[in-house]
Design a protein around this motif. Structure first.
Motif, PDB file in Angstrom:
ATOM      1  N   TYR A  56       0.824  -1.211   0.000  1.00 37.08           N
ATOM      2  CA  TYR A  56       0.000   0.000   0.000  1.00 37.08           C
ATOM      3  C   TYR A  56       0.857   1.258   0.000  1.00 37.08           C
ATOM      4  O   TYR A  56       1.990   1.257   0.473  1.00 37.08           O
ATOM      5  CB  TYR A  56      -0.896   0.025   1.255  1.00 37.08           C
ATOM      6  N   GLY A  57       0.282   2.322  -0.504  1.00 38.34           N
ATOM      7  CA  GLY A  57       0.902   3.629  -0.454  1.00 38.34           C
ATOM      8  C   GLY A  57      -0.170   4.693  -0.567  1.00 38.34           C
ATOM      9  O   GLY A  57      -1.353   4.387  -0.765  1.00 38.34           O
ATOM     10  N   MET A  58       0.240   5.944  -0.444  1.00 38.71           N
ATOM     11  CA  MET A  58      -0.735   7.026  -0.564  1.00 38.71           C
ATOM     12  C   MET A  58      -0.072   8.316  -1.014  1.00 38.71           C
ATOM     13  O   MET A  58       1.146   8.486  -0.897  1.00 38.71           O
ATOM     14  CB  MET A  58      -1.477   7.252   0.747  1.00 38.71           C
ATOM     15  N   GLY A 107       5.522   4.190   3.658  1.00 35.72           N
ATOM     16  CA  GLY A 107       5.877   3.643   4.964  1.00 35.72           C
ATOM     17  C   GLY A 107       7.273   3.030   4.995  1.00 35.72           C
ATOM     18  O   GLY A 107       7.721   2.564   6.042  1.00 35.72           O
ATOM     19  N   TRP A 108       7.940   3.022   3.866  1.00 33.10           N
ATOM     20  CA  TRP A 108       9.305   2.496   3.816  1.00 33.10           C
ATOM     21  C   TRP A 108      10.130   3.412   2.929  1.00 33.10           C
ATOM     22  O   TRP A 108       9.929   3.483   1.714  1.00 33.10           O
ATOM     23  CB  TRP A 108       9.312   1.059   3.289  1.00 33.10           C
ATOM     24  N   GLU A 109      11.042   4.143   3.534  1.00 33.98           N
ATOM     25  CA  GLU A 109      11.803   5.190   2.845  1.00 33.98           C
ATOM     26  C   GLU A 109      12.561   4.669   1.627  1.00 33.98           C
ATOM     27  O   GLU A 109      12.616   5.326   0.585  1.00 33.98           O
ATOM     28  CB  GLU A 109      12.771   5.850   3.837  1.00 33.98           C
ATOM     29  N   ALA A 110      13.133   3.476   1.728  1.00 28.20           N
ATOM     30  CA  ALA A 110      13.887   2.923   0.597  1.00 28.20           C
ATOM     31  C   ALA A 110      12.971   2.683  -0.607  1.00 28.20           C
ATOM     32  O   ALA A 110      13.366   2.890  -1.757  1.00 28.20           O
ATOM     33  CB  ALA A 110      14.588   1.629   1.004  1.00 28.20           C
ATOM     34  N   ARG A 111      11.738   2.226  -0.363  1.00 29.24           N
ATOM     35  CA  ARG A 111      10.789   2.011  -1.457  1.00 29.24           C
ATOM     36  C   ARG A 111      10.432   3.341  -2.111  1.00 29.24           C
ATOM     37  O   ARG A 111      10.376   3.455  -3.338  1.00 29.24           O
ATOM     38  CB  ARG A 111       9.519   1.317  -0.961  1.00 29.24           C
ATOM     39  N   GLU A 112      10.171   4.350  -1.289  1.00 32.60           N
ATOM     40  CA  GLU A 112       9.846   5.671  -1.840  1.00 32.60           C
ATOM     41  C   GLU A 112      10.992   6.193  -2.699  1.00 32.60           C
ATOM     42  O   GLU A 112      10.765   6.731  -3.783  1.00 32.60           O
ATOM     43  CB  GLU A 112       9.523   6.644  -0.705  1.00 32.60           C
TER      44      GLU A 112
END
Length: 190
Positions: free
Chosen positions: A46-48, A80-85
């Motif tokens: 999930y993301g937003m 919710g996960w900085e590396a993914r962003e």
């Protein structure tokens, strides 16, 4: 003379019978776009996006005459996960900088039921524009209890193919389909 007075009265009545759409501006603190996709068949990720701006020209009497326009900073994405962003903002996906925006501008609204509509519009992501349809629902319209002014709330859903927007890396292992859920509040402009 009587005909001139009657004509003027009919014109005045016609003007009041068809109210023009009223402008509402998005409440950024209570508006968000949620997205989800399947990751390798093991999980749903999930993301937003939040903190965006836009306006709705809302015609309560004839909702098909309404319109919506929204701009979302691409860098406002939160997973919710900085590396993914960081990876999403890299050249593998968005290659985003401060000026990059996700935008949606409606082109047609089809009322499908009481408080329900299909909103067709141009969605631009990653410099690619595609027509999409949002299944939208009016949650409520009324006076906001603490702001004391007219307020409206809407929800909407759609499904996108990320490959349509040059974001297809790792598909089909990471789902190409992205489920999108939108919830917005908007206040009547002064």
């Amino acid at each position: 003379m009587k005909n001139a007075i009657l004509s003027a009265a009919l014109i005045a009545l016609a003007g009041t019978a068809y109210a023009a759409p009223e402008k509402y501006t998005l409440d950024a603190s209570h508006s968000q776009v949620l997205f989800s996709y399947q990751h390798l068949g093991f999980s749903t990720t999930y993301g937003m996006f939040a903190g965006f701006e836009g306006e709705i020209m809302f015609d309560q009497e004839a909702p098909a005459n309404s319109s919506v326009s929204v701009s979302i900073p691409t860098l406002s994405m939160f997973t919710g996960w900085e590396a993914r962003e960081g990876h999403f903002m890299s050249a593998d996906f968005f290659g985003a900088d401060e000026s990059d925006m996700v935008t949606f501008t409606s082109t047609a609204i089809e009322v499908t039921g009481e408080g329900q509509a299909n909103i067709t519009g141009d969605l631009t992501i990653n410099d690619v524009t595609k027509s999409v349809v949002l299944d939208a629902k009016l949650n409520q319209i009324g006076t906001h209890p603490s702001a004391g002014k007219p307020w409206a709330g809407f929800d909407g859903t759609t499904t996108l193919l990320r490959s349509d927007f040059n974001l297809g890396k790792f598909a089909p292992y990471v789902s190409d389909e992205v489920e999108v859920r939108i919830s917005i509040e908007a206040m009547k402009a002064e």
